[in-house]
Scaffold this active site. Sequence first.
Site, PDB file in Angstrom:
ATOM      1  N   HIS A  51     -13.771  24.205  48.903  1.00 13.53           N
ATOM      2  CA  HIS A  51     -12.785  25.147  49.447  1.00 13.53           C
ATOM      3  C   HIS A  51     -12.257  24.608  50.779  1.00 13.53           C
ATOM      4  CE1 HIS A  51     -11.033  29.128  49.080  1.00 13.53           C
ATOM      5  NE2 HIS A  51     -11.409  29.461  50.306  1.00 13.53           N
ATOM      6  N   SER A  80      -6.501  30.371  50.509  1.00  9.95           N
ATOM      7  CA  SER A  80      -7.441  31.378  50.040  1.00  9.95           C
ATOM      8  C   SER A  80      -6.764  32.744  49.969  1.00  9.95           C
ATOM      9  CB  SER A  80      -8.690  31.361  50.921  1.00  9.95           C
ATOM     10  OG  SER A  80      -9.799  31.859  50.223  1.00  9.95           O
ATOM     11  N   ASP A 104     -14.135  23.566  44.002  1.00  7.72           N
ATOM     12  CA  ASP A 104     -14.130  24.819  44.761  1.00  7.72           C
ATOM     13  C   ASP A 104     -14.970  25.851  44.012  1.00  7.72           C
ATOM     14  OD1 ASP A 104     -13.574  27.137  46.183  1.00  7.72           O
ATOM     15  OD2 ASP A 104     -11.442  26.679  46.416  1.00  7.72           O
TER      16      ASP A 104
END
Length: 649
Positions: free
Chosen positions: A336, A199, A305
């Site tokens: 995610h 991320s 995601d």
Amino acid sequence: MPKRTRTTIWRTATTTFVVTLMAVFLAPAAARAAAPRESRPVYSYAQAIRESVWVDTGLDEDGDGRSDRVAADVVRPAEPARQGRRVPVIMDASPYYSCCGRGNESQLKTYDEHGHVVQMPLFYDNYFVPRGYAFVGVDLAGTNRSDGCVDVGGRSDILSAKAVVDWLNGRARAYTSRSGGTPVKAGWTNGRTGMIGKSWDGTIANGVAATGVKGLRTIVPISAISSWYDYYFAQGAPLYDGGPDELADLVESGGARAHCAAVQRRLADGSPRSGDRTPLWTERDYVKDAAKVRASVFLVHGMQDLNVRTKHLGQWWDALARHGVERKIWLSQTGHVDPFDYRRGAWVDTLHRWFDHELLGYDNGVDREPMADIERHPDQWATSTTWPPRGTRTAVLHPAAGGQAGVGTLGLRRAAGTETFTDDPGLGETDWAAHLTASTPEKAGFLTAPLTRDLRLAGSAQVTVTATPTTASAHLSAVLVDVGPDTIRDYAAAGEGISTLPGRTCWGESTAGDSACFKETRAKTAAVDYTVVSRGWADLGHHASATRGVPLTPGRPYSMTLRLAATDHVVPAGHRLALIVAGTDKDLIDPPSTRPTLTVDLSRTTANVPLVGGAAEFARATGGRARVPAPAVLDGVRAPRATRHIPAG
């Protein structure tokens, strides 16, 4: 192609021949033994050297008159230094080491009374330090123990991490304390650095690689952002409330928050909720600098995601491909989620071999393996030699009106006519797909005939819509759907495709303060009648320019091409491929200021879909006589949750 400074033992036949001859005639017999193919855990993790340095970034973002210094916590094996040997570095630069945590168990850095790191989140140090690597955990500027301010993907974020790579390669200064202190050199490393992270952490790896910094040999961005504009907007349509100033406030340390109000104002002023692409977003676009990338790239992303959406993956991958960057990719069915939590054993093994190859130069064959691993069903994986696969071509598909309003067909022939829908912000893609075969006022759906053979989509699709609005503002959504029964990972559930179990497995060595044992997981699945394959959104007011949106003239037609998220999905024989065109996708984009009705000109609306085999394969797959009735109401995963997204892990 970008210039390369990497020296590897597999590059050319001539080099290999010369090196082989030299080894035969000049090296002693012991040295002529087989070259290593895998680093082994031969060093003590318990006795590893733990130290902290503060690297001078050359910036003064907090305006205190001194250069900002960022904290870098180092864990490295003691034995190589005593033997006069230098080691490579694995580095994770993160804003989350003190505020939000890393990994499925939200681990934080912890320190002893001397300020040395005791627990480093995740398994990287536990596993790789015994194998002859150093691990460096960097607190981004403005977070945890670092000076400066968080600027959410801008020069402070990127240059604070780049400065550490420079220090590891002898080009920057570091000290033993946050202010004053003794200069410290990284004489224990050979400078070869690999960055990894999920991320925001992986986003920093992308941004540092896009500077072209020397010494950064590889990056492993997991569910990472490639352009911050595309995190907050989709072609002018706001993805959700909030902006980078709120994100900076979330992760900044208390000290930074007290000194960084000016930076937060610049973030707020430079990112208006209009969806216009301002200079602030240009600075935070790493795709435009893909030509500078020297490092290899191992990309990992969940195809479902809905936080860092796979548009980031697709545009970054395509840009790297255009510039000849060495690359590899994993695509899962999850949201995610880190691969450590959905394919743990294979992930650790592959990552180990990747770093051995890229940072130690071992000829272990990982570069000759298939480029792509794709999850077809929960825990069932396939590979592709290249990605997208050879033979993938764009098929131009045309929607056509059917026997009832809003329910049409999708095929290769251009059609005339129109379809009309009214934006309903209370509904989204799960509502639209559930009623694909029924006439409903909020969407237009178009389905192929049932397929007589499998049809594979691989890459990024585009949907061009020509629509006439009744109001001065309008948002558009385009969704590709696989209509047919399947069992998939439940990406809309809390774990986004995984369930966390109480049992633990261990990966590396532990100490009293840093366990290498992590909770096990398993796939969280759902039986469905349809699967959303790819999505794209846009503000119709940005039809002519990404830089500035304009009010629409009611009654006037506008054309706009929506860029859908990258995917790799096989629509099986007996299923149908569907296209949905609608307005606001509830909880995935914000609604416009009005509630328009849009009339879609089907003769000027197309879906450009990357298919293995292209239009010819589509014709073969849809040209049979299969007759599979679709249920009146289709069941799918629950609607995406309306939560505040942050690029965390």
